[in-house]
Design an enzyme around this catalytic site. Structure first.
Site, mmCIF file in Angstrom:
data_model
loop_
_atom_site.group_PDB
_atom_site.id
_atom_site.type_symbol
_atom_site.label_atom_id
_atom_site.label_comp_id
_atom_site.label_asym_id
_atom_site.label_seq_id
_atom_site.Cartn_x
_atom_site.Cartn_y
_atom_site.Cartn_z
ATOM 1 N N THR A 15 0.826 -1.208 0.000
ATOM 2 C CA THR A 15 0.000 0.000 0.000
ATOM 3 C C THR A 15 0.860 1.257 0.000
ATOM 4 O OG1 THR A 15 -0.170 0.020 2.421
ATOM 5 C CG2 THR A 15 -1.862 -1.188 1.208
ATOM 6 N N ASP A 16 0.221 2.353 -0.386
ATOM 7 C CA ASP A 16 0.910 3.637 -0.404
ATOM 8 C C ASP A 16 0.484 4.470 0.808
ATOM 9 O OD1 ASP A 16 -1.627 4.633 -1.005
ATOM 10 O OD2 ASP A 16 -1.175 4.960 -3.118
ATOM 11 N N GLN A 17 0.859 5.737 0.800
ATOM 12 C CA GLN A 17 0.573 6.613 1.936
ATOM 13 C C GLN A 17 -0.930 6.803 2.159
ATOM 14 O OE1 GLN A 17 2.611 10.319 1.589
ATOM 15 N NE2 GLN A 17 2.233 10.928 3.699
#
Length: 141
Positions: A15-17
């Site tokens: 996942t990203d931020q």
């Protein structure tokens, strides 16, 4: 059409931020699904690579419809979209926990000699793959 469903557990590192799966990771999931699809036909990439042949991606198309988030489970559906003896196109859908299509796409592949990247005909080099793929395309699975 034979579709293979491969479960995916969304891992934190994917996942990203924003807490959603980073877009490039869907291509990794496509590869996981493609490998399972090929294995479902009784074939194996490792056998091909043992003959010094690899199958690079020559084109990838991906459409993002809705995010998949950390902690969710997803499924990659994979099928053979097109095959002509030289080029193979696989189709994919990432299905979220609610059964919605989150991502869809295709990848196009050829086979080449690993050392020279000289293109080969799948039909001639791997007749068992050709037969299995032809049956899938013609609905004889």
């Amino acid at each position: 059409m034979n579709k293979v469903r491969t479960p995916i557990e969304v891992r934190y590192q994917e996942t990203d931020q924003m807490g959603v799966v980073y877009h490039a990771n869907y291509l990794v999931w496509f590869e996981i699904g493609r490998t399972k699809y090929i294995e479902s036909l009784g074939l194996n990439y490792a056998d091909m690579e043992g003959d010094n042949v690899v199958s690079p991606v020559t084109d990838a198309q991906i459409s993002f419809k809705k995010p998949v988030r950390y902690g969710e489970d997803a499924v990659v559906e994979t099928w053979l979209e097109k095959y002509d003896g030289l080029r193979t196109v696989y189709g994919y859908q990432i299905i979220d926990e609610q059964g919605n299509v989150a991502v869809s796409g295709t990848t196009k592949h050829v086979i080449v000699k690993k050392d020279s990247f000289r293109p080969l005909s799948l039909r001639k080099a791997f007749p068992d793959w050709h037969d299995a793929y032809s049956k899938q395309i013609n609905g004889d699975s």
